[in-house]
Design an enzyme around this catalytic site. Structure first.
Site, mmCIF file in Angstrom:
data_model
loop_
_atom_site.group_PDB
_atom_site.id
_atom_site.type_symbol
_atom_site.label_atom_id
_atom_site.label_comp_id
_atom_site.label_asym_id
_atom_site.label_seq_id
_atom_site.Cartn_x
_atom_site.Cartn_y
_atom_site.Cartn_z
ATOM 1 N N GLU A 8 0.888 -1.124 0.104
ATOM 2 C CA GLU A 8 -0.067 -0.146 -0.042
ATOM 3 C C GLU A 8 0.758 1.167 -0.038
ATOM 4 O O GLU A 8 0.615 2.214 -0.515
ATOM 5 C CB GLU A 8 -0.952 0.036 1.088
ATOM 6 C CG GLU A 8 -1.990 1.224 1.417
ATOM 7 C CD GLU A 8 -2.769 1.319 0.215
ATOM 8 O OE1 GLU A 8 -3.080 0.438 -0.413
ATOM 9 O OE2 GLU A 8 -3.755 2.125 0.331
ATOM 10 N N THR B 233 -11.688 8.506 -12.855
ATOM 11 C CA THR B 233 -10.721 7.741 -12.009
ATOM 12 C C THR B 233 -11.093 6.547 -11.688
ATOM 13 O O THR B 233 -10.483 6.019 -10.753
ATOM 14 C CB THR B 233 -10.584 8.743 -10.923
ATOM 15 O OG1 THR B 233 -9.429 8.403 -10.297
ATOM 16 C CG2 THR B 233 -11.850 8.796 -10.099
HETATM 17 C C1 DMJ Z 1 -10.502 3.872 -6.921
HETATM 18 O O1 DMJ Z 1 -11.472 3.696 -6.459
HETATM 19 C C2 DMJ Z 1 -10.223 4.961 -7.714
HETATM 20 O O2 DMJ Z 1 -9.172 5.009 -8.543
HETATM 21 C C3 DMJ Z 1 -9.886 6.082 -6.788
HETATM 22 O O3 DMJ Z 1 -9.638 7.600 -7.471
HETATM 23 C C4 DMJ Z 1 -8.836 6.302 -5.967
HETATM 24 N N1 DMJ Z 1 -8.247 4.739 -6.114
HETATM 25 C C5 DMJ Z 1 -9.253 3.700 -5.842
HETATM 26 C C6 DMJ Z 1 -8.721 2.109 -6.341
HETATM 27 O O4 DMJ Z 1 -7.454 2.003 -5.651
#
Ligand code: DMJ
Length: 674
Positions: free
Chosen positions: A545, A656
């Site tokens: 992590e 994202t």
């Molecule tokens: C996802 O839910 C999205 O990418 C978010 O922006 C941050 N990271 C998590 C997965 O690791």
């Protein structure tokens, strides 16, 4: 009065008319009445007349009707009905106009008839001062799905040049393997947890609560909240100080009573991989069981990136109205989050009361989080495009304005901002958790606007310069990394979350100033290499992590509390972008290492699970199949082993959560851009 009969005089009718005259008059009268009524029903639709003559309706309008009004103001009081989206193209069918494709389509994609749960109709009426009413769309909009599809530069699923002829190539075999993993992940979820938010593969069940608890260590939760009961079931950030280090863990809250997060997050991946039956199962669940009349508190950010992002993508891929309508209705439910003095939204919105609040852990409930309010732009512009309602675009344009105008320490954007005063609340800067997707959405806003949103472009490159000047470092062993910045002091660590930045910098390299382009390509490659090192240096070949660069150690976690891997996508996401940019086979090699490790350490009999320690070859599973594993990790891996024109970057940007949203090719005016 007495009327005397006078010989030779024919008595007059009461109106003083003779009988034949009376007959002719009645004939004329009845003709007139027929003409009037005929006109009422034959002339163009006029609701005012109909209201005069027809009994008022007492019934609620149907979901479709409400949505059409909200989204297609043209339908109000005009003759022609709103332009319906054409029937959905099935995976692999990229010409929705062709007759052959429409014949095939009928085979497996039913037209959607939203079942009209009452909540969608009523959702428009509740929920705070900014709740949307159907009449409020200020600019008419009628989204033409067919025209949109015709503007794409490439078929959605690409031409599949390495197609079916000849013996299967290695890359095809690899892609098939990833598809099998997706099928297994989906089927396990369906079998044990259908409709719940996530699958717990060890206990073979699903769960709803404490959804999106990402990175929250079990032992810490147990320690602080025995029995797993986090305060009001919401987001908790635990920051433990250990020596000079700050270990932070982030957990997000439940999605306000919404369910089926895995279904919504999986839709587009299933579509992309042509898992047709599975896609149908997911779609049927959305039609029949995805209800929005839920109450409870929801994370603005998570609902936006996962649910709204997932629904928008599903709509753009298929043209199915159910996805568009539910995305818009859900968007409306998020609007009360923006009722703040600055318009910067708070992180939590109450679906029932329409109230909002900040996370308790965010500077004692005083702050909004950069990555959260900075990662709405893409989805909200699309909500406006598909609804015709400007309110969504206005909300995110205002966020942009606040961020554009505020003073930035050394050009950097701190992670905590007060939605009340509009001031930064703490000078903590990170390209990982809390900051990450804000930067991502700047460059993607530029790309999504078909390169017309100059403001986003400028803000992105200015921010990147500041990050490079103040946060980017090279370790003694030659590894490039992005540190975290606390008022000028650096934490020499990088979170797994920050590993998306290799891909982001690669994506933005082409539009940088000419003298910077090669440099950004190299920076992207170096950061991605560092993230690969964090995988390569573990026993499982999966990355921790967080990893550090100090005390002679590089790219490794230094505590067991940071050693977990929860099926995150960021590293393979960067491999995918770097592959598309360079075609260097190393990225496919690295991607395949991840596939192998996932199979070995994360696959269980009933789905995939995160592991608690990447440095142990005996996996200790965390019993969670995260929704982003299906939305992102497997999708990016699949794309890594596919042709470049599958979801071409000329046509799509990924939100994202890896949900593809189309570039606005029709936008030459900048309208959709900022
Ligand atoms: C996802 O839910 C999205 O990418 C978010 O922006 C941050 N990271 C998590 C997965 O690791």
């Amino acid at each position: 009065m007495l009327v005397r009969k006078v010989p030779g005089f024919v008595p007059a009718s009461p109106w003083g008319l003779r009988l034949p005259q009376k007959f002719v008059f009645l004939l004329f009268l009845s003709g007139l009445v027929t003409l009037c009524f005929g006109a009422l029903f034959l002339l163009p639709n006029s609701s005012r007349l109909k209201r005069l003559f027809l009994a008022p309706r007492t019934q609620q309008p149907s979901l479709e009707a409400v949505a059409q009004v909200a989204s297609h103001p043209r339908a109000r009081g005009q003759e022609s009905p709103p332009n319906p989206a054409p029937a959905a193209p099935a995976p692999g069918e990229d010409d929705p106009g062709s007759q052959a494709s429409s014949r095939r389509r009928k085979g497996w994609l039913r037209r959607t008839h939203p079942t009209g749960p009452r909540e969608e109709a009523t959702a428009t009426r509740g929920g705070g001062a900014t709740a949307l009413r159907p009449q409020e769309g200020s600019v008419p909009s009628s989204f033409d799905f067919k025209a949109f599809r015709s503007r794409l530069r490439h078929p959605v699923l690409g031409t599949r040049a390495d197609g079916s002829k000849g013996p299967q190539s290695l890359v095809q075999t690899q892609r098939e393997k990833i598809k099998e993993m997706m099928q297994f992940a989906w089927q396990s979820y369906k079998r044990y947890a259908m409709g719940k938010n996530e699958l717990r593969p060890l206990t073979r069940d699903g769960y709803e609560g404490n959804m999106f608890v990402v990175g929250l260590l079990t032992e810490w939760t147990d320690l602080l909240f025995p029995g797993g009961a986090t305060p009001d079931g919401l987001q908790v950030q635990i920051e433990l100080t250990s020596g000079s280090r700050l270990l932070s863990c982030l957990a997000a809250g439940p999605p306000g009573g919404l369910s089926g997060a895995t279904v919504i997050d999986s839709l587009d991946t299933l579509y992309l991989m042509e898992l047709k039956e599975e896609f149908q199962e997911a779609k049927a669940w959305v039609e029949e069981s995805f209800h929005l009349n839920v109450s409870g508190e929801a994370s603005l950010f998570e609902v936006n990136i996962r649910y709204i992002g997932g629904l928008l993508s599903a709509f753009y891929l298929t043209g199915e109205e159910v996805f568009r309508i539910k995305a818009i209705k859900l968007g409306e439910k998020l609007l009360p989050a923006f009722d703040t003095p600055t318009g910067i939204p708070k992180g939590v919105v109450n679906f029932k009361s329409g109230s909002n609040r900040s996370w308790g852990w965010a500077m004692a409930g005083s702050s909004s989080i950069l990555a959260e309010f900075g990662s709405l732009h893409l989805e909200f512009l699309h909500l406006t495009q598909l609804s015709g309602n400007q309110v969504f675009a206005e909300k995110v344009r205002n966020i942009r304005k606040v961020l554009r105008e505020i003073d930035k320490p050394f050009g950097l954007y701190p992670n905590f901002l007060s939605p009340v005063s509009g001031n930064w609340m703490q000078h903590h800067v990170s390209v990982g958790g809390l900051g990450d997707s804000f930067y991502e959405y700047l460059i993607k806003s530029w790309l999504m606007s078909a390169k017309t949103d100059m403001e986003a472009k400028d803000m992105y490159y200015e921010a990147l310069e500041a990050i490079e000047t103040h946060l980017v470092n090279v370790s003694p062993g030659g590894l490039t990394y992005i540190a975290e910045w606390r008022g000028g002091i650096l934490d020499h660590k990088m979170g797994h979350l920050a590993c998306f930045s290799g891909g982001m910098i690669a994506l933005g390299a082409e539009d940088a100033k000419e003298e910077k382009r090669a440099h950004y390509r190299e920076l992207a490659a170096q950061i991605t290499k560092t993230c690969h090192e964090s995988y390569a240096r573990s026993d499982t070949k999966l990355g921790p992590e967080a990893f550090w660069f100090n005390s002679g150690r590089e790219a490794v976690a230094t505590q067991t509390s940071e050693s977990y891997y929860i099926l995150r996508p960021e590293v393979v996401e960067s491999y995918m972008y770097l592959w598309r940019q360079t075609h260097d086979p190393i990225y496919r090699e690295w991607g395949w290492e991840v596939v192998t490790a996932l199979e070995k350490y994360c696959r269980t009999e009933a789905g995939f699970s995160g592991i608690q320690d990447v440095y142990s070859k005996v996996p200790n599973h965390d019993n969670k199949q995260q929704t982003f594993f299906l939305a992102e990790t497997l999708k990016y891996l699949y794309l890594l082993f596919s042709e470049d024109d599958m979801l071409s970057l000329e046509d799509w940007v990924f939100n994202t959560e890896a949900h593809p949203l189309p570039v606005n090719h029709s936008d030459s005016s900048g309208r959709g851009g900022g």
